[in-house]
Design a protein around this motif. Structure first.
Motif, PDB file in Angstrom:
ATOM      1  N   UNK A   1      -0.231  -0.990  11.557  1.00 49.04           N
ATOM      2  CA  UNK A   1      -1.641  -1.389  11.567  1.00 49.04           C
ATOM      3  C   UNK A   1      -2.184  -1.535  10.147  1.00 49.04           C
ATOM      4  N   UNK A   2      -1.719  -0.675   9.260  1.00 45.55           N
ATOM      5  CA  UNK A   2      -2.164  -0.714   7.863  1.00 45.55           C
ATOM      6  C   UNK A   2      -1.790  -2.038   7.223  1.00 45.55           C
ATOM      7  N   UNK A   3      -0.542  -2.485   7.465  1.00 47.62           N
ATOM      8  CA  UNK A   3      -0.102  -3.738   6.862  1.00 47.62           C
ATOM      9  C   UNK A   3      -0.782  -4.953   7.496  1.00 47.62           C
ATOM     10  N   UNK A   4      -1.143  -4.861   8.746  1.00 45.51           N
ATOM     11  CA  UNK A   4      -1.912  -5.949   9.381  1.00 45.51           C
ATOM     12  C   UNK A   4      -3.269  -6.090   8.691  1.00 45.51           C
ATOM     13  N   UNK A   5      -3.916  -4.959   8.411  1.00 45.92           N
ATOM     14  CA  UNK A   5      -5.205  -4.971   7.706  1.00 45.92           C
ATOM     15  C   UNK A   5      -5.028  -5.536   6.294  1.00 45.92           C
ATOM     16  N   UNK A   6      -3.940  -5.157   5.628  1.00 42.36           N
ATOM     17  CA  UNK A   6      -3.689  -5.682   4.279  1.00 42.36           C
ATOM     18  C   UNK A   6      -3.593  -7.208   4.292  1.00 42.36           C
ATOM     19  N   UNK A   7      -2.793  -7.740   5.216  1.00 43.00           N
ATOM     20  CA  UNK A   7      -2.598  -9.188   5.281  1.00 43.00           C
ATOM     21  C   UNK A   7      -3.903  -9.924   5.585  1.00 43.00           C
ATOM     22  N   UNK A   8      -4.759  -9.270   6.338  1.00 41.84           N
ATOM     23  CA  UNK A   8      -6.050  -9.893   6.669  1.00 41.84           C
ATOM     24  C   UNK A   8      -7.075  -9.748   5.553  1.00 41.84           C
ATOM     25  N   UNK A   9      -6.736  -8.960   4.513  1.00 43.46           N
ATOM     26  CA  UNK A   9      -7.715  -8.688   3.451  1.00 43.46           C
ATOM     27  C   UNK A   9      -7.278  -9.216   2.091  1.00 43.46           C
ATOM     28  N   UNK A  10      -6.196  -9.987   2.041  1.00 42.39           N
ATOM     29  CA  UNK A  10      -5.706 -10.492   0.751  1.00 42.39           C
ATOM     30  C   UNK A  10      -6.705 -11.408   0.044  1.00 42.39           C
ATOM     31  N   UNK A  11      -7.647 -11.948   0.795  1.00 43.18           N
ATOM     32  CA  UNK A  11      -8.658 -12.809   0.180  1.00 43.18           C
ATOM     33  C   UNK A  11      -9.639 -12.009  -0.694  1.00 43.18           C
ATOM     34  N   UNK A  12      -9.609 -10.650  -0.560  1.00 45.46           N
ATOM     35  CA  UNK A  12     -10.497  -9.790  -1.358  1.00 45.46           C
ATOM     36  C   UNK A  12      -9.795  -9.274  -2.616  1.00 45.46           C
ATOM     37  N   UNK A  13      -8.625  -9.813  -2.915  1.00 50.72           N
ATOM     38  CA  UNK A  13      -7.797  -9.306  -4.009  1.00 50.72           C
ATOM     39  C   UNK A  13      -8.566  -9.298  -5.338  1.00 50.72           C
ATOM     40  N   UNK A  14      -8.456  -8.164  -6.074  1.00 45.27           N
ATOM     41  CA  UNK A  14      -9.108  -7.975  -7.370  1.00 45.27           C
ATOM     42  C   UNK A  14      -8.046  -8.083  -8.461  1.00 45.27           C
ATOM     43  N   UNK A  15      -8.077  -9.183  -9.217  1.00 46.76           N
ATOM     44  CA  UNK A  15      -7.027  -9.422 -10.203  1.00 46.76           C
ATOM     45  C   UNK A  15      -7.058  -8.415 -11.354  1.00 46.76           C
ATOM     46  N   UNK A  16      -8.230  -7.846 -11.646  1.00 47.60           N
ATOM     47  CA  UNK A  16      -8.313  -6.813 -12.675  1.00 47.60           C
ATOM     48  C   UNK A  16      -7.513  -5.569 -12.252  1.00 47.60           C
ATOM     49  N   UNK A  17      -7.670  -5.206 -10.975  1.00 39.28           N
ATOM     50  CA  UNK A  17      -6.932  -4.052 -10.452  1.00 39.28           C
ATOM     51  C   UNK A  17      -5.433  -4.313 -10.478  1.00 39.28           C
ATOM     52  N   UNK A  18      -5.033  -5.525 -10.082  1.00 40.19           N
ATOM     53  CA  UNK A  18      -3.612  -5.886 -10.085  1.00 40.19           C
ATOM     54  C   UNK A  18      -3.043  -5.801 -11.496  1.00 40.19           C
ATOM     55  N   UNK A  19      -3.809  -6.301 -12.475  1.00 40.86           N
ATOM     56  CA  UNK A  19      -3.358  -6.276 -13.868  1.00 40.86           C
ATOM     57  C   UNK A  19      -3.205  -4.843 -14.369  1.00 40.86           C
ATOM     58  N   UNK A  20      -4.185  -3.986 -14.056  1.00 40.87           N
ATOM     59  CA  UNK A  20      -4.130  -2.585 -14.495  1.00 40.87           C
ATOM     60  C   UNK A  20      -2.945  -1.865 -13.865  1.00 40.87           C
ATOM     61  N   UNK A  21      -2.752  -2.059 -12.556  1.00 37.35           N
ATOM     62  CA  UNK A  21      -1.655  -1.389 -11.843  1.00 37.35           C
ATOM     63  C   UNK A  21      -0.294  -1.856 -12.352  1.00 37.35           C
ATOM     64  N   UNK A  22      -0.170  -3.169 -12.580  1.00 34.76           N
ATOM     65  CA  UNK A  22       1.100  -3.728 -13.068  1.00 34.76           C
ATOM     66  C   UNK A  22       1.421  -3.218 -14.469  1.00 34.76           C
ATOM     67  N   UNK A  23       0.413  -3.210 -15.349  1.00 36.24           N
ATOM     68  CA  UNK A  23       0.618  -2.701 -16.708  1.00 36.24           C
ATOM     69  C   UNK A  23       0.971  -1.218 -16.694  1.00 36.24           C
ATOM     70  N   UNK A  24       0.356  -0.476 -15.770  1.00 32.68           N
ATOM     71  CA  UNK A  24       0.666   0.952 -15.641  1.00 32.68           C
ATOM     72  C   UNK A  24       2.138   1.153 -15.306  1.00 32.68           C
TER      73      UNK A  24
END
Length: 553
Positions: free
Chosen positions: A162-185
């Motif tokens: 169920x968690x992954x179903x919610x993720x797939x339905x919420x990818x349009x809310x993706x925050x690129x700043x968060x992705x950049x911070x997490x990837x750099x970490x």
């Protein structure tokens, strides 16, 4: 016995610790304390509790496990293995329920140590450990996607699918700043320490990410936005209110915490032993770990155990005595008192990146892949435990995994028990390795039994003997390679003797060791067989059989 239940630190102090070792332990303790800070915060948040509970647990458990434990270099604290089970308890029973379950688990672990069960936990198969550890790693990874991608999902389902179903339905809310911070970490955590071995990459990532978010006012979630202030004080210890109904509701999760914590702690101790050439005291380690959980619960902490990664970091940085673990705890205490107000500024995406690295190291994918190439029973245990952990529940996975492993073991043991008709083999192969055996009268049949007669093999043993054509006067059961007989095995042996006696066939037991003879007496075997027909030597058995035949004539 006295040495077995003596803390390792006490023994080392008695032997004497030189100044050089103390200096290395202090430096290692400082480094491990810094490494433990982001992990303690991240594990607490991922478990569904506030950040300070992770720090409090790391301080208390770190000091107690090092002081009273049975390992020279063990570092205690909250670990990723507990995330799944703690999160589930918090969701179902709340924070108070978690405190009670941790409190109960502590006493269970202490009891396991006092009863010396630490010597038996090593019998849990590796395929089972890898199965639930890899499952936990996948769950930790999936639980961090929300913060990693900055999706800002408020009510995330606990169920994996169920968690992954919610993720797939919420990818349009993706925050690129968060992705950049997490990837750099992730990149900093992995590669920085390769360049500067003494400086933890995770701490560097946290400092850089926190400064960047604050300075550039980046629109990402932080600890403060999700949890508010991080207190820099300890709450007063308090006993949780426990009644019988609460114990009934939480006994299963408490046992799961106790078993999981004990396995991980002793596994960590074994790994550290191999790194320093030492030998830990498993039962003392359990008593210390149980005590740490009891006291952690009194201060509102979460479950703690020996942490493999932090213990390995301690060894690599020169830690050789429990002093390093104690210093690590006091370093965390100093950080909490002085810098807790600044920790609230840490971005959630940064902590998500750190936990993704933790999940990768926990996944043990190389061992997982290796076991998949092994025998069928190990593969079944591995995959069953893995999928039950991911899809259903860690508690169910551990319970079913242990039961399944037990059945697999019993099957293997039963297959190792062999009952051979030596008489017929001698006639068919003309094997004259024993002159006496080759001259056996036709009225005597000799069976050789190899392996333990336990409940898993008792039925096969009984059927093999009783299904044999009864055209003889005497059956000799040669049991020189039978190390033990359990209650089911004794019952089968009694039934065999009674069946053949009723048909006028004498049973003689040969190759009976002194220990086995004691077991025969305790299990009332003399009620169905005359003790003169229980002998230790095959030649004596054959002699008695021939005398019996001559008396019949």
């Amino acid at each position: 016995m006295q040495k077995e239940f003596t803390p390792k630190l006490f023994s080392l102090i008695k032997e004497g610790i030189n100044k050089e070792t103390i200096t290395k332990d202090i430096l290692s303790g400082i480094i491990v304390g810094i490494v433990a800070l982001p992990l303690a915060i991240a594990f607490a948040i991922a478990s569904g509790v506030s950040p300070e509970k992770g720090i409090i647990t790391a301080i208390i458990a770190g000091i107690i496990i090092a002081t009273f434990g049975g390992s020279r270099v063990q570092i205690g604290g909250p670990t990723g293995a507990f995330i799944v089970i703690v999160y589930g308890i918090v969701q179902e029973f709340g924070i108070n329920g978690l405190t009670i379950a941790t409190f109960m688990a502590g006493f269970i672990i202490i009891a396991m140590g006092v009863l010396r069960l630490g010597n038996y936990l090593k019998f849990i198969p590796y395929s089972l450990v890898v199965g639930f550890t890899s499952g936990i790693a996948l769950i930790i990874f999936s639980s961090q996607i929300n913060d990693f991608l900055g999706l800002h999902i408020a009510n995330l389902p606990a169920n994996f699918i169920e968690k992954w179903i919610v993720y797939f339905n919420s990818f349009n809310k993706l925050n690129w700043y968060a992705v950049l911070i997490a990837t750099c970490t992730i990149l900093i955590a992995i590669y920085f320490q390769k360049l500067f071995k003494k400086i933890p990459g995770s701490i560097v990532a946290i400092v850089i990410a926190t400064i960047a978010v604050k300075y550039f006012n980046l629109p990402v979630d932080t600890i403060e936005s999700n949890f508010g202030e991080i207190p820099n004080t300890f709450s007063l210890p308090s006993l949780p209110l426990v009644d019988f109904s609460t114990i009934q509701a939480l006994i299963q999760p408490a046992f799961a915490i106790a078993i999981l914590g004990s396995i991980e702690s002793l596994l960590s101790a074994v790994v550290s032993d191999s790194m320093i050439g030492g030998k830990h005291r498993s039962n003392m380690e359990l008593i210390a770990q149980g005590s740490a959980n009891v006291i952690s619960a009194l201060f509102g902490g979460i479950p703690a155990t020996g942490a493999i990664a932090r213990t390995a970091t301690n060894v690599k940085n020169g830690g050789r005595t429990p002093l390093a673990g104690i210093i690590h705890g006091f370093v965390l205490l100093a950080i909490m008192l002085l810098f807790a107000p600044y920790a609230k500024l840490i971005p959630m995406a940064c902590l998500a990146g750190i936990l993704v690295v933790v999940a990768y190291h926990m996944s043990e994918w190389r061992q997982f892949k290796s076991i998949l190439k092994g025998n069928r029973s190990d593969i079944i245990i591995l995959l069953t435990t893995f999928f039950l952990t991911v899809i259903f529940d860690l508690i169910i996975a551990i319970e079913i995994g242990i039961v399944l492993a037990s059945f697999m073991f019993m099957k293997r043991m039963s297959e190792s028990v062999h009952v051979k008709n030596i008489t017929s083999e001698l006639k068919e192969k003309e094997n004259l390795f024993d002159e006496e055996l080759s001259k056996l009268p036709s009225e005597i049949i000799l069976f050789e039994i190899n392996g333990p007669l336990f409940f898993g093999a008792a039925r096969q043993f009984q059927e093999t003997i009783t299904n044999h054509k009864k055209d003889c006067k005497i059956i000799i059961l040669r049991m020189r390679y039978v190390p033990m007989i359990d209650a089911t095995g004794f019952q089968s042996l009694k039934e065999i003797i009674k069946i053949f006696n009723s048909e006028g066939i004498l049973i003689i037991l040969s190759g009976i060791s002194p220990d086995l003879r004691k077991s025969l007496r305790k299990n009332d075997m003399y009620s169905c067989i005359d003790r003169k027909y229980i002998v230790s030597d095959i030649n004596v058995a054959i002699s008695k059989a021939k005398n019996y035949l001559s008396n019949l004539i």
